[in-house]
Write an enzyme that holds these catalytic residues in place. Structure first.
Site, mmCIF file in Angstrom:
data_model
loop_
_atom_site.group_PDB
_atom_site.id
_atom_site.type_symbol
_atom_site.label_atom_id
_atom_site.label_comp_id
_atom_site.label_asym_id
_atom_site.label_seq_id
_atom_site.Cartn_x
_atom_site.Cartn_y
_atom_site.Cartn_z
ATOM 1 N N ASN A 270 0.858 -1.199 0.000
ATOM 2 C CA ASN A 270 0.000 0.000 0.000
ATOM 3 C C ASN A 270 0.902 1.260 0.000
ATOM 4 O O ASN A 270 2.124 1.143 0.077
ATOM 5 C CB ASN A 270 -0.900 -0.051 1.237
ATOM 6 C CG ASN A 270 -0.116 0.179 2.505
ATOM 7 O OD1 ASN A 270 0.991 -0.339 2.646
ATOM 8 N ND2 ASN A 270 -0.644 0.975 3.400
ATOM 9 N N CYS A 272 2.027 3.663 1.993
ATOM 10 C CA CYS A 272 3.121 3.982 2.951
ATOM 11 C C CYS A 272 3.970 2.782 3.298
ATOM 12 O O CYS A 272 4.888 2.859 4.137
ATOM 13 C CB CYS A 272 2.525 4.632 4.186
ATOM 14 S SG CYS A 272 1.558 6.109 3.763
ATOM 15 N N GLU A 274 3.297 -0.212 4.748
ATOM 16 C CA GLU A 274 3.127 -1.079 5.928
ATOM 17 C C GLU A 274 2.317 -2.344 5.657
ATOM 18 O O GLU A 274 2.209 -3.193 6.544
ATOM 19 C CB GLU A 274 2.529 -0.290 7.113
ATOM 20 C CG GLU A 274 1.072 0.113 6.985
ATOM 21 C CD GLU A 274 0.878 1.425 6.229
ATOM 22 O OE1 GLU A 274 1.815 1.831 5.516
ATOM 23 O OE2 GLU A 274 -0.200 2.024 6.325
HETATM 24 P P1 ADP Z 1 -4.610 7.673 9.108
HETATM 25 O O1 ADP Z 1 -3.849 8.251 10.241
HETATM 26 O O2 ADP Z 1 -5.362 8.745 8.360
HETATM 27 O O3 ADP Z 1 -5.513 6.549 9.465
HETATM 28 P P2 ADP Z 1 -2.073 6.680 8.044
HETATM 29 O O4 ADP Z 1 -1.224 7.905 7.963
HETATM 30 O O5 ADP Z 1 -1.828 5.722 9.152
HETATM 31 O O6 ADP Z 1 -3.615 7.106 8.008
HETATM 32 O O7 ADP Z 1 -1.937 5.896 6.685
HETATM 33 C C1 ADP Z 1 -2.389 4.561 6.590
HETATM 34 C C2 ADP Z 1 -2.667 4.205 5.176
HETATM 35 O O8 ADP Z 1 -3.791 4.947 4.732
HETATM 36 C C3 ADP Z 1 -1.586 4.563 4.168
HETATM 37 O O9 ADP Z 1 -0.550 3.667 4.094
HETATM 38 C C4 ADP Z 1 -2.402 4.561 2.913
HETATM 39 O O10 ADP Z 1 -2.667 3.262 2.469
HETATM 40 C C5 ADP Z 1 -3.682 5.217 3.375
HETATM 41 N N1 ADP Z 1 -3.615 6.670 3.211
HETATM 42 C C6 ADP Z 1 -2.974 7.572 3.960
HETATM 43 N N2 ADP Z 1 -3.116 8.817 3.488
HETATM 44 C C7 ADP Z 1 -3.882 8.701 2.421
HETATM 45 C C8 ADP Z 1 -4.391 9.605 1.473
HETATM 46 N N3 ADP Z 1 -4.135 10.901 1.509
HETATM 47 N N4 ADP Z 1 -5.133 9.106 0.503
HETATM 48 C C9 ADP Z 1 -5.408 7.809 0.424
HETATM 49 N N5 ADP Z 1 -4.962 6.907 1.280
HETATM 50 C C10 ADP Z 1 -4.208 7.325 2.250
#
Ligand code: ADP
Length: 568
Positions: A270, A272, A274
């Site tokens: 995905n 980031c 993870e």
């Molecule tokens: P959150 O804190 O908003 O739940 P994270 O920063 O932990 O999100 O990111 C988790 C995952 O969510 C990322 O690896 C990606 O798959 C998805 N993600 C994060 N930001 C975005 C975004 N701007 N648009 C789409 N998916 C995102």
């Protein structure tokens, strides 16, 4: 009453609270957590009665209200709404035909529209300049298709709530790899992509042995070109140093830990990094707030265990009530039932325990803590399997026949970019970024201001000249050179850039050892960092069995989302 920080409220109001007809927030944070708790616990109806549903609604509500556990953003935004798509993470296939490329692009756009992120491996695409027999023309190659995906992401704007997020991967033996490695060069290129080179053990061995490296046509497997592996490696390192990209993903390490190797290889993650996933798989994430898991200066193991059990059940329930973007995603997600429980607030926990981040003690606790989370997650997943049955592909998994689990994976360390702001804690397993900082708003140019709570508490308790200390902290974001503070305090409150990259990586590796999926970690580098530093870190990451690595140098050319310090 749910107690939230100002920044948290601002984020919730902008993007998470349901809006009324007037367009302003119609929902309180408490109602948001109720909506989510009730919507997720509805899954319980399949195995229990109304009483079960109500009991779990209360448990889910309680952990979220206390900010002890939060699911990923799409679950908070979309549960109980028409959007209904609750997962953050998807991987889609990219096959070498125009029709399938654009079909994948359409699926990605629909996923983005509802707040999910997508990852792709572009290595099956024929290289630039290759003949296209149907048109009599020449192929434009993976990088040009990535640019189309990038432009589409920029336009979809994630249902007005998120800007686009993609992971683009190209394997090190693809003929277009050199173009890919420098694809981020130049302002505005591939802004909605993180890019990573798919690395095999064979490639790393070639680099270590200074051997030639063949670039191979993905369709006919012919050698198109031979490069010096060291030269290719240096291009990767140089671009990572300058632009923060490419990162690496270690395909053989990922494959060696693949819970369902019989179903095929995993060649992408995905956005980031993870969650390594097979094509069409999706994964929903949630994170435990470790800053809430201490008691009297020690880890609250008992509280942690209880929270893990609730969180795993929550995430498994998400799979039931989730609405999937298409039937293929639904099918494989149901069959593998991957979930990813992770953590946030690690740096805040360490401060509460009085352990500086850059110490062996911290790294050892990281391993011990994640080992505990992994064991307890598996125990909860096993209990669910006894009642609900193991994940349908269990018999084709590495867990068969000894360990019936409800989920092919249970753990994953996400960046928690937004949910850590909602929980008012440090993100993921990162050190504090700064003691005072401004955070740029994702969708507009507003800035949010934060001073670290524990640091403030310490100052008010122990110092008379709080204002003058704060002035200096506002200026720089750090306290390292404030000589009126005792050395142990300056060590305890060290921020990301004051911690050497090796310690950053040690934390990543310690958490990875006990994480089923992968760990998203930013290895911060000072502006003065050299080529050699990145070279060594990237090699160290492979040697220590990380599943991937990304560095970020604090430089004007690099990607920058957080600003150090606050003036005035
Ligand atoms: P959150 O804190 O908003 O739940 P994270 O920063 O932990 O999100 O990111 C988790 C995952 O969510 C990322 O690896 C990606 O798959 C998805 N993600 C994060 N930001 C975005 C975004 N701007 N648009 C789409 N998916 C995102």
């Amino acid at each position: 009453m749910v107690k939230l920080a100002d920044n948290a409220l601002m984020v919730l109001k902008e993007r998470y609270l349901q809006k009324g007809t007037s367009g302003s927030a119609d929902e309180t944070p408490e109602e948001l957590f109720r909506r989510v708790a009730r919507g997720i616990a509805a899954a319980e109806r399949k195995w229990g009665g109304e009483k079960e549903v109500n009991n779990w609604t209360e448990s889910f509500f309680e952990v979220m209200k206390r900010l002890a556990f939060l699911p990923n953003s799409p679950t908070l935004m979309n549960t109980g709404t028409v959007a209904g798509q609750l997962s953050a993470c998807f991987v889609l296939p990219v096959v070498d035909s125009l029709e399938s490329i654009f079909s994948t692009l359409k699926q990605a756009a629909l996923i983005h529209q509802k707040g999910g992120g997508t990852g792709f491996n572009f290595s099956q695409l024929r290289p630039k300049g290759d003949p296209v027999y149907t048109s009599g023309g020449y192929a434009s190659g993976p990088v040009s298709f990535m640019k189309i995906f990038d432009a589409a992401s920029a336009h979809v704007k994630q249902g007005g709530k998120r800007s686009g997020a993609n992971m683009g991967i190209l394997n090190a033996d693809h003929p277009d790899i050199e173009e890919f490695i420098s694809a981020k060069k130049g302002l505005g290129n591939l802004q909605n992509f993180n890019i990573s080179v798919g690395i095999t053990d064979a490639f790393m061995k070639a680099v270590y042995g200074n051997a030639p490296w063949d670039l191979i046509h993905p369709n006919n497997r012919k050698v198109i070109k031979t490069l010096e592996s060291g030269n290719l490696w240096n291009q990767i390192v140089e671009n990572a140093l300058l632009y923060g990209d490419p990162g690496l993903i270690f395909l053989d390490t990922i494959h060696s830990k693949n819970p369902t190797p019989g179903l095929g290889k995993i060649n992408a993650t995905n956005p980031c990094g993870e969650v390594p996933l097979m094509p069409y798989e999706s994964c929903n994430l949630g994170s435990i707030n470790l800053s809430k898991m201490t008691i009297g200066g020690s880890v609250d193991w008992f509280g942690l265990e209880k929270t893990i059990d609730i969180a795993i059940r929550f995430l498994d329930d998400v799979i039931e009530v989730n609405q999937y973007p298409n039937p293929k995603i639904r099918k494989i997600t149901y069959r593998n039932r991957k979930i990813g429980l992770g953590v946030m607030g690690w740096a805040e926990m360490l401060i509460k325990l009085g352990i500086p981040y850059d110490t062996q003690e911290a790294v050892e606790l990281a391993s011990r803590l994640m080992h505990f989370i992994q064991e307890k997650s598996k125990a909860s997943s096993r209990s669910l399997a006894m009642i609900r049955g193991p994940f349908p592909n269990w018999e084709k998994s590495i867990y068969y026949p000894n360990e019936p689990l409800r989920n092919a994976t249970c753990t994953s360390i996400a960046p928690t970019g937004t949910i850590s702001v909602i929980a008012d804690t440090s993100s993921s397993i990162e050190p504090l970024f700064a003691l005072a900082y401004q955070r740029m708003h994702v969708l507009n140019d507003d800035t949010l201001t934060t001073v670290n709570r524990q640091f403030l508490d310490y100052l008010y308790e122990h110092h008379h000249d709080v204002n003058s200390i704060l002035e200096s902290v506002f200026e720089k974001g750090t306290c390292d050179d404030i000589t009126s503070l005792p050395t142990p305090i300056r060590s305890l409150f060290k921020t990301a850039l004051e911690i050497s990259p090796e310690w950053h990586l040690k934390h990543q590796v310690a958490f990875q050892r006990y994480t089923d999926n992968a760990v998203s970690k930013t290895i911060n580098l000072p502006e003065s960092a050299s080529h050699n530093v990145v070279d060594e870190l990237y090699k160290m990451a492979w040697e220590h069995k990380a599943k991937g690595i990304t560095v970020f140098r604090n430089s004007p050319k690099g990607k920058k989302v957080l600003n150090l310090g606050v003036k005035g």
